[in-house]
Design an enzyme around this catalytic site. Sequence first.
Site, short mmCIF file in Angstrom:
data_model
loop_
_atom_site.label_atom_id
_atom_site.label_comp_id
_atom_site.label_asym_id
_atom_site.label_seq_id
_atom_site.Cartn_x
_atom_site.Cartn_y
_atom_site.Cartn_z
N LYS A 183 79.02 6.20 -11.49
CA LYS A 183 80.42 6.07 -10.79
C LYS A 183 80.17 6.73 -9.26
CE LYS A 183 84.20 8.74 -10.12
NZ LYS A 183 84.31 8.42 -8.72
N SER A 236 82.33 19.64 -8.92
CA SER A 236 82.79 21.00 -9.07
C SER A 236 82.63 21.45 -10.33
CB SER A 236 84.24 20.85 -8.38
OG SER A 236 84.80 19.88 -9.27
N THR A 237 82.56 22.77 -10.49
CA THR A 237 82.68 23.62 -11.57
C THR A 237 83.88 23.26 -12.49
OG1 THR A 237 81.14 25.30 -10.68
CG2 THR A 237 82.53 26.05 -12.70
N GLY A 240 83.57 20.00 -14.08
CA GLY A 240 82.35 20.11 -15.09
C GLY A 240 83.13 20.67 -16.27
N GLU A 257 75.60 19.56 -13.14
CA GLU A 257 75.06 20.21 -11.82
C GLU A 257 76.32 20.65 -11.03
OE1 GLU A 257 72.01 20.63 -11.20
OE2 GLU A 257 70.81 19.35 -12.67
N CYS A 291 75.69 22.09 -2.66
CA CYS A 291 75.86 23.06 -3.74
C CYS A 291 74.97 24.38 -3.76
CB CYS A 291 75.46 22.36 -4.84
SG CYS A 291 74.00 21.54 -5.03
N GLU A 388 83.06 29.29 -3.75
CA GLU A 388 82.45 28.21 -2.93
C GLU A 388 83.27 27.77 -1.63
OE1 GLU A 388 81.17 24.59 -4.87
OE2 GLU A 388 79.41 24.39 -4.06
P1 NAD Z 1 84.52 16.90 -7.68
O1 NAD Z 1 83.99 17.58 -9.07
O2 NAD Z 1 85.67 16.92 -7.45
O3 NAD Z 1 84.32 15.38 -8.03
C1 NAD Z 1 82.69 14.86 -8.37
C2 NAD Z 1 82.78 13.52 -8.93
O4 NAD Z 1 83.65 13.57 -10.25
C3 NAD Z 1 83.61 12.33 -8.15
O5 NAD Z 1 82.80 11.24 -8.32
C4 NAD Z 1 85.10 12.17 -8.66
O6 NAD Z 1 85.65 11.07 -8.62
C5 NAD Z 1 84.73 12.71 -10.26
N1 NAD Z 1 85.77 13.11 -11.02
C6 NAD Z 1 86.74 13.85 -10.71
N2 NAD Z 1 87.61 14.45 -11.48
C7 NAD Z 1 87.08 13.84 -12.68
C8 NAD Z 1 87.32 14.06 -14.04
N3 NAD Z 1 88.46 14.73 -14.60
N4 NAD Z 1 86.62 13.28 -15.11
C9 NAD Z 1 85.46 12.70 -14.49
N5 NAD Z 1 85.20 12.54 -13.27
C10 NAD Z 1 85.95 13.07 -12.46
O7 NAD Z 1 83.47 17.44 -6.78
P2 NAD Z 1 83.30 17.01 -5.21
O8 NAD Z 1 84.34 17.75 -4.61
O9 NAD Z 1 83.22 15.48 -5.31
O10 NAD Z 1 81.99 17.70 -4.90
C11 NAD Z 1 81.86 18.85 -4.44
C12 NAD Z 1 81.37 19.80 -5.33
O11 NAD Z 1 79.89 19.09 -6.18
C13 NAD Z 1 80.85 21.12 -5.10
O12 NAD Z 1 81.41 21.98 -5.98
C14 NAD Z 1 79.29 21.12 -4.94
O13 NAD Z 1 78.75 22.42 -5.19
C15 NAD Z 1 78.88 20.15 -6.37
N6 NAD Z 1 77.43 19.64 -6.09
C16 NAD Z 1 76.67 20.09 -7.01
C17 NAD Z 1 75.39 19.59 -6.91
C18 NAD Z 1 74.37 20.30 -7.97
O14 NAD Z 1 73.26 19.45 -8.13
N7 NAD Z 1 74.65 21.49 -8.68
C19 NAD Z 1 75.13 18.87 -6.09
C20 NAD Z 1 75.99 18.32 -5.19
C21 NAD Z 1 77.41 18.83 -5.19
#
Ligand code: NAD
Length: 477
Positions: A183, A236-237, A240, A257, A291, A388
């Site tokens: 997704k 995001s954490t 996660g 991640e 990230c 962050e």
């Molecule tokens: P987010 O967690 O809001 O969303 C990430 C993805 O998860 C999106 O596709 C979203 O639609 C989906 N999602 C949201 N809620 C969900 C749920 N309850 N169940 C399943 N899927 C869900 O994060 P974001 O704002 O899109 O991205 C930014 C974050 O990603 C930052 O915290 C960044 O540090 C992290 N990030 C980490 C890495 C890494 O490799 N460690 C790489 C890139 C980004």
Amino acid sequence: MSDFEYTPAPESRDIARLKPRYQIFVDGAFRDGSGVGTTSINPADEFPLTEIAEAGASDVADAVEAAHRAFDGPWAAMAGKERGKYLFRIARGIQERARELAVLESLDNGKPIRESRDVDIPGAAAHFFYYAGWADKLAYAGFGPAPQPVGVVGQVIPWNFPLLMAAWKIAPALACGNTVVLKAAETTPLTALVLAEIVAEADLPPGVVNILAGGPSVGQAVVASADVDKIAFTGSTEVGKIIARALAGTGKRLSLELGGKAANIVFDDAPLDEAVEGIVDGIFFNQGQVCCAGSRLLVQESVADELIVALKRRLSRLRIGDPLDKNTDIGAINSATQLARIRELCASGEADGATPWSPPGTLPERGFWFAPTIFTGVSPAHRIAREEIFGPVLSVLTFRTPSEAIEKANNTPYGLSAGVWTEKGSRILAVAGQLRAGVVWANTFNRFDPTAPFGGYKESGFGREGGRHGLEEYLDV
Ligand code: NAD
């Protein structure tokens, strides 16, 4: 030194071959999902780009079923050498359409074309090339003589490196013989949907790769699907943790991640001009929406003033504006939501007593823009030192001794990356060994390679992507 004016050098948006509508990819065919659908906008000007079909619950169910059929049918049983050929084809497909993908990524995400052209798209192709090479060598990877795939993998990715994150997820999974339901993020699905076209052109058996667009509810449905054997999540954490809770006790595998708050540590013997370049790259690359961004600068007190003067001078030279212009250093923030979050955290920094500085200049009137910002006078207790920000904002702290630097660097719930700047090789090794971070860069920052594992400690997640370690996440070992 006199300043040179740069003549605008925009890449043509026609190269992106934008279609009026993009569909999701399920069981080897494009379809209109049963979700509501959305209009994708260009974050640099807020004008609509295109329409996007989104998945609904029935599409998730169909995709998982198709992935199962493909896993039980041709894919997992296929010789690694044959699977590898498909990955090579995808890699070449990405290369052939690299310019188109780069322009599309910059339009959809807001990142400068220089980055999408030189980092994101070549990096995505390189991941497929690298893991294509592993497909027929799994028996020699150190996981036993005949390591088996996990099965159907659900993958959920964020918006900051849309195609690159899709490649990081899909390439190792396929090389190991799994099938996937990926997704894409809600604000940036376009390049993943073009990747689906490349997958179709590479003639992969239907159902091996399924690519969905949609919001959190689609991600939740993928995670909740009883027939998915593993979830690989980048984001995001906060989310996660929700996913970890949802999967607890189900027996499904999980790799996470997540976010970061990296310390970039500059010692007094560091080559300061080089360090300035590394600091700028560390926090302003991709507008800080990275990230592993070096969002906390820890500088030794004796060189702090000198370094900050040099940093401000360098920031005054950065060019902010049209992401499609090849001269642009800093592009747009990906969404109004992200911009609001950056503003809120910066306001908290000011309220806590830290001092912001941004280079003089005006930002474009339309779109989501935030000037590169340095906060000095930051204390470890401030929110801007702990949370962050995921934006072009650097929090500067100082230290006196190496042990103080290490203590401050590790004083975070995260543990994804760190940087060390010093002339002394022995100090690099001594400090790096004590930093609780998955990646430590020495006298450089934000360097990536498909052969190198990447991942976090603590609230930055678990599991590794990239390299031989990245195979382990997709093998039943
Ligand atoms: P987010 O967690 O809001 O969303 C990430 C993805 O998860 C999106 O596709 C979203 O639609 C989906 N999602 C949201 N809620 C969900 C749920 N309850 N169940 C399943 N899927 C869900 O994060 P974001 O704002 O899109 O991205 C930014 C974050 O990603 C930052 O915290 C960044 O540090 C992290 N990030 C980490 C890495 C890494 O490799 N460690 C790489 C890139 C980004």
